[in-house]
Scaffold this active site. Sequence first.
Site, PDB file in Angstrom:
ATOM      1  N   GLU A 259       0.666  -1.179  -0.130  1.00 19.62           N
ATOM      2  CA  GLU A 259       0.230  -0.053  -0.138  1.00 19.62           C
ATOM      3  C   GLU A 259       1.010   1.287  -0.103  1.00 19.62           C
ATOM      4  O   GLU A 259       1.795   1.218   0.768  1.00 19.62           O
ATOM      5  CB  GLU A 259      -0.908   0.145   1.233  1.00 19.62           C
ATOM      6  CG  GLU A 259      -1.740  -1.073   1.088  1.00 19.62           C
ATOM      7  CD  GLU A 259      -2.822  -1.348   2.381  1.00 19.62           C
ATOM      8  OE1 GLU A 259      -3.174  -0.005   2.999  1.00 19.62           O
ATOM      9  OE2 GLU A 259      -3.652  -2.166   2.564  1.00 19.62           O
ATOM     10  N   HIS A 279      -8.042   1.367   1.195  1.00 19.21           N
ATOM     11  CA  HIS A 279      -7.828   1.059   2.664  1.00 19.21           C
ATOM     12  C   HIS A 279      -8.798   2.285   3.502  1.00 19.21           C
ATOM     13  O   HIS A 279      -8.271   2.972   4.318  1.00 19.21           O
ATOM     14  CB  HIS A 279      -6.546   1.423   3.189  1.00 19.21           C
ATOM     15  CG  HIS A 279      -6.174   0.695   4.299  1.00 19.21           C
ATOM     16  ND1 HIS A 279      -4.983   0.015   4.840  1.00 19.21           N
ATOM     17  CD2 HIS A 279      -7.109   0.511   5.610  1.00 19.21           C
ATOM     18  CE1 HIS A 279      -5.087  -0.330   6.085  1.00 19.21           C
ATOM     19  NE2 HIS A 279      -6.221  -0.308   6.607  1.00 19.21           N
TER      20      HIS A 279
HETATM   21  N1  LIG Z   1      -9.613  -2.052   6.494  1.00 20.03           N
HETATM   22  C1  LIG Z   1      -9.338  -1.313   7.785  1.00 20.03           C
HETATM   23  O1  LIG Z   1      -9.051  -0.038   7.431  1.00 20.03           O
HETATM   24  C2  LIG Z   1      -9.314  -1.852   8.852  1.00 20.03           C
HETATM   25  C3  LIG Z   1      -8.702  -3.241   9.060  1.00 20.03           C
HETATM   26  N2  LIG Z   1      -8.653  -3.490  10.689  1.00 20.03           N
HETATM   27  C4  LIG Z   1      -8.011  -5.049  10.495  1.00 20.03           C
HETATM   28  O2  LIG Z   1      -9.104  -5.896  10.411  1.00 20.03           O
HETATM   29  C5  LIG Z   1      -8.626  -7.158  11.486  1.00 20.03           C
HETATM   30  C6  LIG Z   1      -9.697  -7.759  12.377  1.00 20.03           C
HETATM   31  O3  LIG Z   1      -9.555  -6.570  13.614  1.00 20.03           O
HETATM   32  P1  LIG Z   1     -10.357  -7.154  14.943  1.00 20.03           P
HETATM   33  O4  LIG Z   1     -11.600  -7.725  14.610  1.00 20.03           O
HETATM   34  O5  LIG Z   1     -10.297  -5.749  15.655  1.00 20.03           O
HETATM   35  O6  LIG Z   1      -9.344  -7.826  15.575  1.00 20.03           O
HETATM   36  P2  LIG Z   1      -9.486  -8.901  16.608  1.00 20.03           P
HETATM   37  O7  LIG Z   1      -8.453  -9.252  17.237  1.00 20.03           O
HETATM   38  O8  LIG Z   1     -10.843  -8.624  17.597  1.00 20.03           O
HETATM   39  O9  LIG Z   1     -10.057 -10.393  15.881  1.00 20.03           O
HETATM   40  C7  LIG Z   1      -9.197 -11.041  14.900  1.00 20.03           C
HETATM   41  C8  LIG Z   1      -9.556 -12.499  14.829  1.00 20.03           C
HETATM   42  O10 LIG Z   1      -8.894 -13.251  13.925  1.00 20.03           O
HETATM   43  C9  LIG Z   1      -8.487 -14.687  14.399  1.00 20.03           C
HETATM   44  N3  LIG Z   1      -7.556 -15.156  13.780  1.00 20.03           N
HETATM   45  C10 LIG Z   1      -6.457 -15.266  13.843  1.00 20.03           C
HETATM   46  N4  LIG Z   1      -5.745 -16.057  12.963  1.00 20.03           N
HETATM   47  C11 LIG Z   1      -6.798 -16.661  12.423  1.00 20.03           C
HETATM   48  C12 LIG Z   1      -6.837 -17.857  11.436  1.00 20.03           C
HETATM   49  N5  LIG Z   1      -5.720 -18.241  10.842  1.00 20.03           N
HETATM   50  N6  LIG Z   1      -8.019 -18.100  11.104  1.00 20.03           N
HETATM   51  C13 LIG Z   1      -9.088 -17.789  11.591  1.00 20.03           C
HETATM   52  N7  LIG Z   1      -9.254 -16.728  12.538  1.00 20.03           N
HETATM   53  C14 LIG Z   1      -7.987 -16.108  13.043  1.00 20.03           C
HETATM   54  C15 LIG Z   1      -8.334 -14.236  15.960  1.00 20.03           C
HETATM   55  O11 LIG Z   1      -8.515 -15.345  16.736  1.00 20.03           O
HETATM   56  C16 LIG Z   1      -9.162 -13.205  16.326  1.00 20.03           C
HETATM   57  O12 LIG Z   1     -10.515 -13.419  16.626  1.00 20.03           O
HETATM   58  C17 LIG Z   1      -7.154  -6.719  11.775  1.00 20.03           C
HETATM   59  O13 LIG Z   1      -6.392  -7.073  10.813  1.00 20.03           O
HETATM   60  C18 LIG Z   1      -7.123  -5.307  11.641  1.00 20.03           C
HETATM   61  O14 LIG Z   1      -6.101  -4.647  11.688  1.00 20.03           O
HETATM   62  C19 LIG Z   1      -9.169  -3.074  11.402  1.00 20.03           C
HETATM   63  C20 LIG Z   1      -9.755  -1.816  11.362  1.00 20.03           C
HETATM   64  C21 LIG Z   1      -9.866  -0.901  10.188  1.00 20.03           C
HETATM   65  O1  LIG Z   2      -5.797   4.280   9.900  1.00 17.96           O
HETATM   66  C1  LIG Z   2      -6.639   3.761   9.310  1.00 17.96           C
HETATM   67  O2  LIG Z   2      -7.409   4.284   8.200  1.00 17.96           O
HETATM   68  C2  LIG Z   2      -6.380   2.310   8.951  1.00 17.96           C
HETATM   69  C3  LIG Z   2      -7.213   1.677   9.909  1.00 17.96           C
HETATM   70  C4  LIG Z   2      -6.706   0.037   9.981  1.00 17.96           C
HETATM   71  O3  LIG Z   2      -6.292  -0.604   8.987  1.00 17.96           O
HETATM   72  C5  LIG Z   2      -6.722  -0.383  11.370  1.00 17.96           C
HETATM   73  O4  LIG Z   2      -6.955   0.054  12.524  1.00 17.96           O
HETATM   74  O5  LIG Z   2      -5.923  -1.681  11.606  1.00 17.96           O
END
Ligand SMILES: NC(=O)C1=CN([C@@H]2O[C@H](COP(=O)(O)OP(=O)(O)OC[C@H]3O[C@@H](n4cnc5c(N)ncnc54)[C@H](O)[C@@H]3O)[C@@H](O)[C@H]2O)C=CC1
Ligand SMILES: O=C(O)CCC(=O)C(=O)O
Length: 528
Positions: A259, A279
């Site tokens: 990215e 993103h």
């Molecule tokens: N696109 C964006 O802007 C955003 C992306 N994210 C990303 O979203 C993802 C999830 O975030 P949260 O739900 O807050 O995290 P979280 O930690 O609450 O949940 C992640 C889950 O994935 C599970 N996990 C880990 N390895 C795994 C596998 N091999 N197979 C299946 N499950 C597995 C974990 O057990 C956990 O329950 C993170 O990577 C975070 O960085 C978060 C916020 C914004």
């Molecule tokens: O800062 C952002 O917009 C990215 C958020 C994100 O990917 C995260 O919180 O993991």
Amino acid sequence: MTKVLVSDPIDQAGIDILSQVAHVDVRTGLVAEELLNAVADYDALMVRSGTRVTAAVIDAAPRLKIIGRAGVGVDNVDVTAATRRGVLVVNSPEGNTIAAAEHAMAMMLALTRNIPQAHASTMAGRWDRKRHLGNELYKKNLGVVGLGKIGAHVARIAQALGMVVLAHDPFISNERAQKLQVRLVELDALFEEADYVTLHIPRTHETANLVGEKLLKRMKPTARLINCARGGVVDETALVDALRNNTIAGAALDVYASEPLPAESPLRSVKDNLILTPHLGASTAEAQASVAIDVAEQIRDVLLGLPARSAVNIPGLSPDLIEALRAHLSLAEHLGHCISQLAGGNVQELEVRMQGELAARPSQPLVTASLKGLLSSALGERINYVNAGLEAKSRGIKVLEVKDEASRDYSGGSLQLICRSSSGFHKLTGAVFAGDELRITSVDSFPISVPPSNHMLFTRHRDMPGIIGRLGSLLGQHNVNIASMQVGRRIMRGDAVMVLSVDDPIPESLLEDITSIDGIREAHAVSL
Ligand SMILES: NC(=O)C1=CN([C@@H]2O[C@H](COP(=O)(O)OP(=O)(O)OC[C@H]3O[C@@H](n4cnc5c(N)ncnc54)[C@H](O)[C@@H]3O)[C@@H](O)[C@H]2O)C=CC1
Ligand SMILES: O=C(O)CCC(=O)C(=O)O
């Protein structure tokens, strides 16, 4: 004068909080070299995902005390380098949960009703009603990979739309899944049954390129994939092939292996069945205010000498206690990480037994270190001493703590972890030998003595002539170099375990060949 550098766009509410205690400079869009030159004078650095906080950046900032990541993922921060330098890293674990979940749902709806394509064609003067026939979400199967904070919220929204939710997450208990009214399934089954697959996992060693050719081939030709989690968990080349060949019906991506998405990325040339956003998962006014306030408050508190509530590194233990328990904490983490990879199924319970002299030491840090190790396969560097207990609880993992002073196996005592999962249970014991040398001293009650190493193979087999030779030659044929090998057995020609240290990771395909050797019942690759 205390100074804070803000190097990505952050909501003004956060800047206002920082300004209460420090001089704040907002300098966004710095290239790597400019950032290296800029950080020298600052006590705190606040970023989103745009800034790469490398070891070199941390080294160039001798005054730096804290790095604040206004968001969840800290994969753009070298947390190890920060920890080594004693720099605290904080994030906002929940501030953008709703925004990210809603973005995934928006992508799902846009994908299934061809909204971007219909918009472009209407703006271009056409009135194409037939061309943009879509599908309903109602009564369709949604496969959620990663049932953490965001995955669980997506599940709730999807259920409200009448979808049937199945999920794969090895670190969620059946109890938690039942509460969410979600059926837990294996990954292959999820990809086969789902009409929509949405990813909500972090990028870790285990999840890198998780969704590749093999899983994509399991999907129905009418199914669609959504990734609003992390780039690099989907193999982009395999996805482009699947979309071009119509092996799957469509995909929507918010995150990419690299990215900003390079101009020449083949993803940009896929027509019709792919939606890309830059993103934007966390990009809502509400989420940006929430993460900015959350992280700015923590930076302010730390600069005032107060503790932070969401520290990603630096454990909440006193330095004296860390020093006294250093080797045992490391043992506990290694055993926890190892047993999570032996467990295979959904972890339901972890029993931590402090035996012999160890039973007289404070148990909480050892339990926490064991949980940190256990959950590190799932959460990578985001799991730490501060959040390990909470993360285990939120996953419905029951934690038992047992002190067994009567045990007298090693001087200094031993630590035993018993992990019960949906596919059975495993037991690992370890001890710290002279010179702080860590040893795994038994596996499933079979005595052995091996130091934990980067790449290991654990087998469960029948003790019979020729089996070690056959395994050795198979590994040799696959160019896997064995560093050491130990067999543990209780009786001759009975059940036994074998633990090998190898120089390279053992691929999944080789594990299948290993278990097809006559007499080998189980084989687990473990990377620490
Ligand atoms: N696109 C964006 O802007 C955003 C992306 N994210 C990303 O979203 C993802 C999830 O975030 P949260 O739900 O807050 O995290 P979280 O930690 O609450 O949940 C992640 C889950 O994935 C599970 N996990 C880990 N390895 C795994 C596998 N091999 N197979 C299946 N499950 C597995 C974990 O057990 C956990 O329950 C993170 O990577 C975070 O960085 C978060 C916020 C914004
Ligand atoms: O800062 C952002 O917009 C990215 C958020 C994100 O990917 C995260 O919180 O993991």
